[in-house]
Design a protein around this motif. Sequence first.
Motif, short mmCIF file in Angstrom:
data_model
loop_
_atom_site.label_atom_id
_atom_site.label_comp_id
_atom_site.label_asym_id
_atom_site.label_seq_id
_atom_site.Cartn_x
_atom_site.Cartn_y
_atom_site.Cartn_z
N ARG A 43 0.83 -1.21 0.00
CA ARG A 43 0.00 0.00 0.00
C ARG A 43 0.86 1.26 0.00
O ARG A 43 0.54 2.25 -0.66
CB ARG A 43 -0.92 0.00 1.23
CG ARG A 43 -2.01 -1.05 1.18
CD ARG A 43 -2.86 -1.04 2.43
NE ARG A 43 -2.08 -1.32 3.63
CZ ARG A 43 -2.59 -1.50 4.84
NH1 ARG A 43 -3.90 -1.36 5.01
NH2 ARG A 43 -1.84 -1.77 5.89
N GLU A 44 1.95 1.22 0.74
CA GLU A 44 2.81 2.39 0.85
C GLU A 44 3.48 2.73 -0.48
O GLU A 44 3.55 3.91 -0.88
CB GLU A 44 3.86 2.16 1.94
CG GLU A 44 3.31 2.07 3.35
CD GLU A 44 2.56 0.76 3.64
OE1 GLU A 44 1.74 0.75 4.57
OE2 GLU A 44 2.81 -0.25 2.93
N LYS A 45 3.98 1.71 -1.18
CA LYS A 45 4.60 1.98 -2.48
C LYS A 45 3.57 2.48 -3.48
O LYS A 45 3.87 3.36 -4.30
CB LYS A 45 5.30 0.72 -3.00
CG LYS A 45 6.65 0.47 -2.39
CD LYS A 45 7.42 -0.59 -3.15
CE LYS A 45 8.83 -0.74 -2.58
NZ LYS A 45 9.60 -1.78 -3.31
N SER A 48 3.03 6.09 -2.95
CA SER A 48 4.17 6.94 -3.31
C SER A 48 4.28 7.17 -4.81
O SER A 48 4.97 8.10 -5.26
CB SER A 48 5.47 6.32 -2.79
OG SER A 48 5.83 5.17 -3.54
N ARG A 49 3.59 6.34 -5.60
CA ARG A 49 3.72 6.40 -7.06
C ARG A 49 2.48 6.90 -7.77
O ARG A 49 2.53 7.21 -8.97
CB ARG A 49 4.07 5.01 -7.60
CG ARG A 49 5.36 4.43 -7.06
CD ARG A 49 5.55 3.00 -7.54
NE ARG A 49 6.77 2.40 -7.01
CZ ARG A 49 7.13 1.13 -7.23
NH1 ARG A 49 6.37 0.36 -7.98
NH2 ARG A 49 8.25 0.67 -6.70
N HIS A 50 1.36 6.94 -7.06
CA HIS A 50 0.08 7.24 -7.72
C HIS A 50 -0.71 8.26 -6.90
O HIS A 50 -0.47 8.47 -5.72
CB HIS A 50 -0.74 5.96 -7.86
CG HIS A 50 -0.10 4.92 -8.73
ND1 HIS A 50 -0.40 4.76 -10.05
CD2 HIS A 50 0.83 3.97 -8.44
CE1 HIS A 50 0.32 3.77 -10.56
NE2 HIS A 50 1.07 3.27 -9.60
N PRO A 68 -1.02 7.59 -12.26
CA PRO A 68 -1.28 6.86 -13.49
C PRO A 68 -2.04 5.56 -13.22
O PRO A 68 -2.20 5.16 -12.08
CB PRO A 68 0.13 6.59 -14.03
CG PRO A 68 1.03 6.66 -12.84
CD PRO A 68 0.41 7.67 -11.92
N ALA A 69 -2.50 4.94 -14.27
CA ALA A 69 -3.36 3.76 -14.14
C ALA A 69 -2.69 2.67 -13.32
O ALA A 69 -1.48 2.46 -13.40
CB ALA A 69 -3.70 3.22 -15.52
N LEU A 93 -6.03 2.32 -4.21
CA LEU A 93 -5.35 3.42 -3.55
C LEU A 93 -6.33 4.23 -2.69
O LEU A 93 -7.44 4.55 -3.13
CB LEU A 93 -4.73 4.34 -4.60
CG LEU A 93 -4.03 5.61 -4.08
CD1 LEU A 93 -2.85 5.26 -3.17
CD2 LEU A 93 -3.56 6.47 -5.25
N LEU A 94 -5.90 4.56 -1.48
CA LEU A 94 -6.60 5.53 -0.64
C LEU A 94 -5.54 6.50 -0.13
O LEU A 94 -4.78 6.18 0.78
CB LEU A 94 -7.32 4.85 0.52
CG LEU A 94 -7.99 5.77 1.54
CD1 LEU A 94 -8.97 6.72 0.88
CD2 LEU A 94 -8.68 4.95 2.64
#
Length: 268
Positions: A43-45, A48-50, A68-69, A93-94
């Motif tokens: 979840r953390e990664k 960090s990316r989205h 991004p998707a 993602l939340l």
Amino acid sequence: MPTFLCSACGTSYPPADSPPSACPICDDERQFVPEAGQAWITREKLASRHNIAWRLHEPDLFSIHTVPAFAINQRAFLLRTPHGNVLWDCIALLDEATKEIVQGLGGLSAIAISHPHYYTTMQDWSRAFGHVPIYLHAADREWIMRPAPEIRLWEGDTLEIAPDITLIRLGGHFPGGTVLHWARPHDGAGVLLSGDVIQVAADVRRVSFLWSYPNMMPLPAREVRRIGEALAPWRYDRIYGAFVGKDVKSDAQAVVARSIERYAQLLT
């Protein structure tokens, strides 16, 4: 211990030191394991990316999707009502911004999800907003990969989760495949949130129905006709589907009826 998510479908699994050996949802023929193989993300990664993008479609109806998707890349909807807000479907993602926005819009009173491909991190969404109930159809209980006390399994063909907000089990794509009927939007015309139980097509004047979307496996014509019969008593003018831009903006009941007839003709 971290919570691992399947990178192909977004499903979350119970906290563990290492990711699962496989994702049963992706091993099923209605989804797929990518050619490069099963992959996982925490979840953390993911956070960090989205980010999460928001859109207001009409008064009291917002959609959210990940940019991004990520994974299947479906969108979810936040429906505001005088009796509490409902999250329809879910994304993996939340982020912190979305927590603040949802709280500013009045929080959540319930979560309801169309089918197992969109269960994702429903448990985290529920707990972030006060352990609100998550309504899933009992016919799909075997696909719950991360049990949680907030999950409410319901049976039968309909469930009113708030005044004028009704879940309708249509089956098809999954035995418990569900759509949400909103009886009183701002114009009183009726709205259907369909996930991909009813898939809005590239030509948004059409909808379609499949057993497996990525593997292009159809449903029998008799099953699609049964879905049409189950929807017939419900009044709706618009459909919002699972993916960005997949909206039937008017005359949706007629669109569904025509699409069912054409689908059945092509399978005869």
